[in-house]
Design a protein around this motif. Structure first.
Motif, PDB file in Angstrom:
ATOM      1  N   ARG A 201       0.005   4.162  -0.620  1.00  0.00           N
ATOM      2  CA  ARG A 201      -0.858   5.640  -0.066  1.00  0.00           C
ATOM      3  C   ARG A 201      -0.522   5.832   1.281  1.00  0.00           C
ATOM      4  NH1 ARG A 201      -6.897   4.442  -1.757  1.00  0.00           N
ATOM      5  NH2 ARG A 201      -6.192   2.216  -1.296  1.00  0.00           N
ATOM      6  N   SER A 202      -0.352   4.580   2.097  1.00  0.00           N
ATOM      7  CA  SER A 202       0.119   4.648   3.452  1.00  0.00           C
ATOM      8  C   SER A 202       1.376   5.238   3.631  1.00  0.00           C
ATOM      9  CB  SER A 202      -0.060   3.156   3.996  1.00  0.00           C
ATOM     10  OG  SER A 202       1.308   2.321   3.713  1.00  0.00           O
TER      11      SER A 202
ATOM     12  N   CYS B 241     -11.919   1.004  -1.535  1.00  0.00           N
ATOM     13  CA  CYS B 241     -11.202   2.065  -0.892  1.00  0.00           C
ATOM     14  C   CYS B 241     -11.110   1.818   0.746  1.00  0.00           C
ATOM     15  CB  CYS B 241     -12.001   3.370  -0.648  1.00  0.00           C
ATOM     16  SG  CYS B 241     -11.347   4.893   0.321  1.00  0.00           S
TER      17      CYS B 241
ATOM     18  N   ASN C 200       0.810  -1.122  -0.076  1.00  0.00           N
ATOM     19  CA  ASN C 200       0.035   0.128   0.047  1.00  0.00           C
ATOM     20  C   ASN C 200       0.681   1.137   0.077  1.00  0.00           C
ATOM     21  OD1 ASN C 200      -1.909   2.166   0.615  1.00  0.00           O
ATOM     22  ND2 ASN C 200      -3.510   0.643   1.466  1.00  0.00           N
TER      23      ASN C 200
END
Length: 346
Positions: A196-197, A254, A194
């Motif tokens: 985005r993290s 999401c 991930n």
């Protein structure tokens, strides 16, 4: 030991307690008014002193002790006035409670991940915790360095720079810890799949940088609390949540839900309140160096009212969110237990 007063009468009152409370009380052997005090213990028998005599002479002994302190201002009979030991200063410099801001967002995020997806990795949790501790330590050390530069920590004995005696060494150690922490977070983000993290955590670290580091130092403009809220709330808590789940097992596009967002907002509010309260004891020092924190702007009296209102608002928000199913109903139970324990503690 006796006091020989005018007329030859013996004023038998023990002054050994006075001498014990103030070892430098040599002036007690001198004349004071019509009373000559001597310390001839040869004819004084402690075993023969009655309890009533001790009670009658207690007030006189205390008065002599007070006069002792007045005549010897350079000597402190109170142990608390002595210089703080180096070990105590080091313990204060570590600021162990500050690391709760690493534990709480991670724990809340991991609990949210387990509630939403049933996933929890202890190894990933420990890796995130260690990396977060490195970054919090960087915040602590670099804050001491830049406060030392501005003079805010001039008289702060527990400042790491003042203890170590090297500004450069402290800054180098802080930057190394930041590098280690961010490398650990990057690796764990890649394992979780991930990206985005990692971007959220980068935003959280940047908030910490502009909070205290030059040329920004936004905390001196009163923006420290908003930056703290964003860093530890929406950014860090949400990022930790994403890192506890793997993208391959997600059943929805999401991962962010009302539960995660509500929890991150509450974590941000509590962390910000902690930062706000930490300024109460340094208002004068902050004002002297031009650090206009919110507490400097509103004053301590108004600030205490803000704290009371904020605590009530936090409890109220937690109660409403749990009743509205944004948070688990168990939060209401823990809310009640926390309130009860706090009430008994007061």
């Amino acid at each position: 030991m006796a006091a020989f007063c005018s007329g030859g009468q013996v004023c038998s009152f023990p002054l050994f307690s006075v001498r014990r409370s103030c070892p430098s009380a040599t002036h007690l052997n001198k004349k004071k008014g019509n009373c000559q005090i001597s310390f001839d213990d040869g004819g004084y028998s402690f075993g023969n002193v009655k309890q009533s005599a001790r009670a009658r002479t207690s007030e006189r002994c205390q008065w002599e002790s007070i006069k002792c302190e007045k005549k010897n201002p350079d000597y402190s009979c109170d142990q608390e006035n002595k210089d703080v030991s180096r070990a105590t200063l080091i313990w204060r410099a570590i600021k162990l409670p500050i690391y709760s801001v690493a534990v709480v967002p991670l724990t809340v995020a991991s609990a949210s991940a387990y509630l939403q997806t049933g996933q929890f990795s202890m190894l990933r949790y420990l890796g995130l915790l260690i990396s977060s501790i490195f970054i919090i330590t960087w915040l602590n050390l670099s804050n001491d360095v830049y406060d030392f530069d501005t003079g805010a920590d001039k008289n702060k004995k527990e400042s790491v720079v003042n203890i170590v005696g090297s500004r450069t060494g402290t800054l180098v150690a802080a930057n190394l810890l930041l590098a280690f922490g961010f490398v650990g977070l990057t690796g764990l983000a890649l394992v979780a799949g991930n990206v985005r993290s990692l971007l959220l955590l980068l935003c959280a670290v940047m908030c910490g940088y502009v909070y205290q580091c030059p040329p920004f130092r936004l905390s001196y403009q009163g923006l420290g609390e908003p930056l703290c809220f964003a860093s530890f709330g929406p950014f860090a808590t949400t990022a930790f949540y994403m890192m506890q789940i793997t993208s391959s097992n997600l059943g929805y596009r999401c991962p962010l839900t009302t539960t995660v967002l509500s929890a991150s907002l509450l974590v941000g509010c509590t962390t910000t309140l902690i930062l706000f309260c930490s300024h109460f004891h340094q208002v004068e020092g902050d004002r002297a160096v031009g650090k206009f924190s919110p507490l400097v702007r509103v004053g301590q009296k108004a600030g205490s009212e803000v704290v009371k209102i904020s605590i009530v608002a936090l409890y109220g928000a937690l109660f409403v969110l749990s009743l509205g199913s944004a948070l688990p109903l168990t939060c209401t139970v823990f809310l009640r237990l926390d309130y009860t324990n706090g009430k008994h503690g007061c």
